[in-house]
Every structure is written in structure tokens, then in C-alpha cells.
Design a protein around this motif. Structure first.
Motif, PDB file in Angstrom:
ATOM      1  N   PHE A  18       4.454  -3.297  -0.105  1.00 40.74           N
ATOM      2  CA  PHE A  18       4.310  -1.865  -0.411  1.00 40.74           C
ATOM      3  C   PHE A  18       5.552  -1.082   0.023  1.00 40.74           C
ATOM      4  CE2 PHE A  18      -0.493  -2.504   0.537  1.00 40.74           C
ATOM      5  CZ  PHE A  18      -0.626  -3.220  -0.639  1.00 40.74           C
ATOM      6  N   ALA A  19       6.066  -1.455   1.201  1.00 40.59           N
ATOM      7  CA  ALA A  19       7.238  -0.742   1.724  1.00 40.59           C
ATOM      8  C   ALA A  19       8.454  -0.987   0.821  1.00 40.59           C
ATOM      9  CB  ALA A  19       7.519  -1.188   3.152  1.00 40.59           C
ATOM     10  N   SER A  20       8.596  -2.220   0.323  1.00 40.47           N
ATOM     11  CA  SER A  20       9.729  -2.532  -0.550  1.00 40.47           C
ATOM     12  C   SER A  20       9.631  -1.787  -1.875  1.00 40.47           C
ATOM     13  CB  SER A  20       9.780  -4.031  -0.853  1.00 40.47           C
ATOM     14  OG  SER A  20       9.852  -4.752   0.334  1.00 40.47           O
ATOM     15  N   VAL A  21       8.405  -1.644  -2.389  1.00 40.58           N
ATOM     16  CA  VAL A  21       8.229  -0.898  -3.640  1.00 40.58           C
ATOM     17  C   VAL A  21       8.682   0.551  -3.425  1.00 40.58           C
ATOM     18  CG1 VAL A  21       6.528   0.006  -5.287  1.00 40.58           C
ATOM     19  CG2 VAL A  21       6.367  -2.368  -4.521  1.00 40.58           C
ATOM     20  N   GLU A  22       8.305   1.134  -2.291  1.00 42.76           N
ATOM     21  CA  GLU A  22       8.695   2.526  -2.003  1.00 42.76           C
ATOM     22  C   GLU A  22      10.212   2.645  -1.819  1.00 42.76           C
ATOM     23  OE1 GLU A  22       6.785   4.825  -2.590  1.00 42.76           O
ATOM     24  OE2 GLU A  22       4.825   3.847  -2.545  1.00 42.76           O
ATOM     25  N   GLN A  23      10.808   1.649  -1.169  1.00 44.25           N
ATOM     26  CA  GLN A  23      12.266   1.694  -0.977  1.00 44.25           C
ATOM     27  C   GLN A  23      12.994   1.555  -2.313  1.00 44.25           C
ATOM     28  OE1 GLN A  23      12.665  -1.376   2.066  1.00 44.25           O
ATOM     29  NE2 GLN A  23      13.226   0.193   3.555  1.00 44.25           N
ATOM     30  N   ARG A  24      12.429   0.749  -3.198  1.00 44.47           N
ATOM     31  CA  ARG A  24      13.018   0.592  -4.524  1.00 44.47           C
ATOM     32  C   ARG A  24      12.938   1.916  -5.298  1.00 44.47           C
ATOM     33  NH1 ARG A  24       9.283  -2.459  -8.585  1.00 44.47           N
ATOM     34  NH2 ARG A  24       8.250  -0.448  -8.360  1.00 44.47           N
ATOM     35  N   ASP A  25      11.768   2.573  -5.227  1.00 40.71           N
ATOM     36  CA  ASP A  25      11.564   3.791  -6.008  1.00 40.71           C
ATOM     37  C   ASP A  25      12.225   5.020  -5.389  1.00 40.71           C
ATOM     38  OD1 ASP A  25      10.167   2.117  -7.585  1.00 40.71           O
ATOM     39  OD2 ASP A  25       8.175   2.883  -7.074  1.00 40.71           O
ATOM     40  N   HIS A  26      12.515   4.964  -4.104  1.00 44.60           N
ATOM     41  CA  HIS A  26      13.152   6.092  -3.432  1.00 44.60           C
ATOM     42  C   HIS A  26      14.362   5.566  -2.660  1.00 44.60           C
ATOM     43  CE1 HIS A  26       9.484   8.419  -4.233  1.00 44.60           C
ATOM     44  NE2 HIS A  26       8.847   7.315  -3.889  1.00 44.60           N
ATOM     45  N   PRO A  27      15.512   5.495  -3.307  1.00 44.66           N
ATOM     46  CA  PRO A  27      16.691   4.888  -2.672  1.00 44.66           C
ATOM     47  C   PRO A  27      17.018   5.497  -1.309  1.00 44.66           C
ATOM     48  CG  PRO A  27      17.107   5.311  -4.991  1.00 44.66           C
ATOM     49  CD  PRO A  27      15.770   5.896  -4.691  1.00 44.66           C
ATOM     50  N   ILE A  28      16.576   6.727  -1.092  1.00 51.09           N
ATOM     51  CA  ILE A  28      16.872   7.381   0.193  1.00 51.09           C
ATOM     52  C   ILE A  28      16.195   6.649   1.356  1.00 51.09           C
ATOM     53  CG2 ILE A  28      14.955   9.051   0.106  1.00 51.09           C
ATOM     54  CD1 ILE A  28      16.975  11.137   1.175  1.00 51.09           C
ATOM     55  N   TYR A  29      15.148   5.912   1.061  1.00 57.65           N
ATOM     56  CA  TYR A  29      14.434   5.174   2.112  1.00 57.65           C
ATOM     57  C   TYR A  29      15.077   3.817   2.418  1.00 57.65           C
ATOM     58  CZ  TYR A  29      10.545   8.376   1.045  1.00 57.65           C
ATOM     59  OH  TYR A  29       9.763   9.476   0.838  1.00 57.65           O
ATOM     60  N   GLN A  30      16.008   3.417   1.583  1.00 55.63           N
ATOM     61  CA  GLN A  30      16.576   2.086   1.767  1.00 55.63           C
ATOM     62  C   GLN A  30      17.317   1.972   3.095  1.00 55.63           C
ATOM     63  OE1 GLN A  30      18.691   1.099  -1.860  1.00 55.63           O
ATOM     64  NE2 GLN A  30      16.763   1.135  -2.994  1.00 55.63           N
ATOM     65  N   GLY A  31      17.126   0.869   3.768  1.00 62.60           N
ATOM     66  CA  GLY A  31      17.780   0.637   5.050  1.00 62.60           C
ATOM     67  C   GLY A  31      17.132   1.392   6.197  1.00 62.60           C
ATOM     68  N   ARG A  32      16.009   2.047   5.926  1.00 60.72           N
ATOM     69  CA  ARG A  32      15.344   2.810   6.990  1.00 60.72           C
ATOM     70  C   ARG A  32      13.941   2.260   7.236  1.00 60.72           C
ATOM     71  NH1 ARG A  32      16.181   8.922   5.137  1.00 60.72           N
ATOM     72  NH2 ARG A  32      15.330   9.359   7.190  1.00 60.72           N
TER      73      ARG A  32
END
Ligand SMILES: [Mg+2]
Length: 415
Positions: A18-32
């Protein structure tokens, strides 16, 4: 000689789904550190962490932890409410990719599936590791998500293999390597060995899977019944991987739904036990429907005289929240134990359903049931919601309710 008949099974498990799906859809979350929560409001502290991104894990946050606890450990994390319809949609896309590799795909949970690629491998003379690599690359390319893959001669071994290199790894276990790889692992790594079983095994000095494989079959059979035999097979890396207990990483709030009933000094009458089991299944499936959960693994729990307890499990080929599916499975598990019960009456009986999938009804793509059952059940649920649980009951349960709850049957079916 055996090689042609040997199976090649792939287990695909999505990383921090679930977290990876959100990071994919919201690049701002990537690496956080991202924490997807099963909660009404992420501003509050109620609810449970459903998935934690790999960036959140060094803080000690794990799925299943309360949001309150997680916020103490990782106050700067990004807390999100889970969008389960989106994840289910994503899972359907994932299944499509898997189905382009083989027509034999078994969905285990929202983010885990098995693929039987024996045919694919034989037909195209392709190496299993290579197929796994193509699958992983395809998932990454089409869905932008990372996955871990295990390959083995059966479901059980494939699933265990997948645990070796996470995230993003591919591990192939060949049948000839099985003894060396499995033997040194702690016995709790074996599916089906829960906390209680581990305690029993500790007592007899079994620490590793290798130790377990060495225990004489007769002893295990005597001590744990059919479960003992299954464990022995599993410890040797055999069997088609009937997963006795769900540890599916659906990572949702609830891991299982279970009801149990104490039976005083002991009950050996199999008809009575079936009747009680039916009542328990009714309670469990009703709670599942209320919470919009579907489940795959049915576990029967028995405690016999002299407080010896054990569980027996069966995993369905699809998910369900209907008593019409769950009860026959639980009953079959109970009937298998009948010879034991004659000697040692049951002092407790319980049933639980695990391997859960949180799903809106219309999205339950794997539902086994025809519409009539669903409509009947919905109607009964509605009446119960309105007038209480005891207004309508199964005819088969009247006797049980009277005996174990002291309720007069006449009061049950007359409104
Ligand atoms: Mg996963």
C-alpha cells in the motif's frame, strides 16, 4: 526421470504494497517514511498501521501496530488513510500481468500470488530464474512497483524462498538444494508453526526445520495428529503447500476473526460438536461481513482433555465471508479428528478465519457464491441488525443455544 513431473512454482509478493502504491502515485512521498493506516482519521491516534514503507521501518514501525504507537516512534512520518479500492484495482492489474505468464495463478492475498510456471518453463525451455526476472521486470514496468519473488518446487517452498531477499529480490530454491537451505532455519519459519506449536516443539528440543525433519513420524503423529504428519512433510520441503495458518501480508487491521466455546468437562459427541461449530461459524462470518472482510484460511482449534490443544487449517481456493463456504471446511477438519475425540473429549472448540482481504462486496472478484446465498444472507443480516441477533436463528442451532446459552428455543423463532 522425475524432472519432467517436477513443478516450478513462483511466489510473488509486493514490497510494502500500500505504501509503495502511494509513493508511486505521489512522487513527493518517495524516499520518505510513509505509513498507510486503517483508520477513520489520520489526524487522530486511533487505528492501525496497514503498511509501512521501507523508509519507515528503521524507526521500528511495523504493520499491525497502532497509529498511536507508530506516531511515537516515527513522528515525522507521512500518515495516510488507506484507499483500498485503489489497491484492489491495482491487484487486478497485477493478476493480469501474472496471467500473461501462465493460466495457473492463485491469488493468496491482496499482494501475494502463486504462479505455476511449469508449462511455461518446459514449453519455452526457459530457466525458472529467468521467468521470475521477466515477471518482476514486467510488474515494475507496467505498475511501477517493486516485488520480491521466490521460486520452488511447491507453494510452501516458493513462499519461503521469497522471504530470503526482500525487498526486490529473486530467490530460486531447487529441489536438490532443499535440505541444505531448509534444515538450518528456525522451525518458526515453517508455515503452519504458530506460537503454540512452537512451544510444543521447544519442549521436545526441536529448534530448526532440520530437527523437525528428523523427529520420527510416529511420534509427531501421536503428539499432533494429522498436523504432525503435515509438518514432517513440510520440514522436508514436500507437499503442495497447504498453508495451515495465514500469515498473508495483507497487513490490514484485522488478522483474523475467531470464536470459541468452552465445553466444560468435555464433549465427545461429534453431532453436538458440529452443531456448536456451526454456531461459531455463523458468528465469525457475520462479523466478517460486518467488517467487509473476506477470508481464505479456515482454522479449527481444539483443546482436548488434559489441556492438550492444537489447530488444523485449510486454505480455500478463493475468498469468502459466507457460512456456506466456511462451515463445511471447518466441519471436515473436525470430522478428521473424530478418532482422537473418542478418546479425549474436547474441552474447547474454536474456529477462525484468517488471510483476510478487506473488500467492498462488489469488488470481491473471487467470491465463490451465487447471488441467492448472498441475498439471503444480506436479508438475514439486516433483520438481525434491526431486531437483534437472537430473533432469527438456524433450526440446527436451536438445541445448541438452549444447551449452552440457556435460551428457550420457542423464544428464538417467534418474533
Ligand atoms: Mg507484501
Amino acid at each position: 526421470m522425475l524432472k519432467g513431473r517436477e513443478k516450478t512454482i513462483i511466489h510473488l509478493d509486493m514490497d510494502a504494497y500500500f505504501a509503495s502504491v502511494e509513493q508511486r502515485d505521489h512522487p513527493i512521498y518517495q524516499g520518505r517514511p510513509v505509513l498507510v493506516c486503517h483508520t477513520d482519521s489520520v489526524d487522530g491516534v486511533f487505528g492501525v498501521v496497514a503498511a509501512a514503507s521501507y523508509e519507515a521501518r528503521p524507526f521500528g514501525v511495523k504493520s499491525g501496530m497502532s497509529v498511536f504507537e507508530a506516531k511515537k516512534l516515527c513522528p515525522k512520518g507521512i500518515y495516510l488513510m488507506g484507499d483500498y479500492n485503489k489497491y484492489l484495482h491495482n491487484t487486478k492489474e497485477l493478476v493480469k500481468i501474472c496471467e500473461s505468464f501462465t493460466d495457473q495463478v492463485e491469488v493468496f492475498s491482496i499482494d501475494e500470488m502463486w504462479l505455476d510456471v511449469t508449462e511455461t518453463k518446459n514449453r519455452f525451455k526457459e530457466d525458472a530464474g529467468r521467468i521470475a526476472y521477466r515477471l518482476q521486470t514486467e510488474v515494475k514496468r507496467k505498475l511501477g512497483l517493486s516485488s520480491s519473488i521466490g521460486v520452488g518446487p511447491n507453494k510452501l517452498v516458493a513462499k519461503m524462498a521469497g522471504e530470503f531477499h526482500k525487498p526486490g529480490g529473486i530467490t530460486v530454491i531447487r529441489p536438490s538444494d532443499l535440505p541444505q537451505i531448509l534444515a538450518p532455519l528456525p522451525v518458526k519459519k515453517l508455515f503452519g508453526v504458530g506460537r503454540k506449536m512452537k512451544k510444543h516443539l521447544d519442549l521436545i528440543g526441536v529448534a530448526t526445520i532440520g530437527d523437525l525433519a528428523e523427529v520420527p513420524e510416529e511420534y509427531l503423529k501421536k503428539r499432533f495428529g494429522v498436523v504432525g504428519l503435515w509438518l514432517k512433510q513440510a520440514a522436508k520441503g514436500l507437499g503442495d503447500g497447504v498453508l495451515a495458518s495465514g500469515r498473508g501480508s495483507t497487513s490490514l487491521m484485522v488478522k483474523s476473526f475467531g470464536h470459541s466455546s468452552a465445553l466444560g468437562s468435555g464433549e465427545a459427541d461429534i453431532d453436538k460438536l458440529c452443531q456448536i461449530l456451526l454456531g461459531l461459524c455463523e458468528g465469525v462470518t457475520r462479523r466478517m461481513r460486518r467488517g467487509k472482510y473476506l477470508g481464505r484460511t479456515v482454522t479449527l482449534r481444539l483443546r482436548l482433555a488434559r489441556s492438550f490443544g492444537f489447530t488444523r487449517g485449510h486454505t480455500l481456493s478463493g475468498v469468502s465471508d459466507m457460512i456456506e463456504t466456511i462451515y463445511p471446511v471447518a466441519r471436515a477438519l473436525l470430522l478428521k479428528e473424530q478418532p482422537v475425540l473418542v478418546e479425549y473429549p474436547a474441552t474447547l472448540i474454536g474456529v477462525s478465519v484468517s488471510n483476510l482481504l478487506f473488500a467492498e462486496k462488489q469488488l470481491s472478484i473471487f467470491d465463490l457464491f451465487d447471488d441467492r446465498f448472498v441475498r439471503l444472507t444480506t436479508a438475514v443480516d439486516n433483520v438481525k441488525d434491526k431486531y437483534g441477533d437472537r430473533l432469527i436463528t438456524r433450526a440446527a442451532l436451536l438445541d445448541w443455544r438452549r444447551r449452552y446459552h440457556g435460551v428457550e428455543p420457542s423464544r428464538l423463532h417467534k418474533p
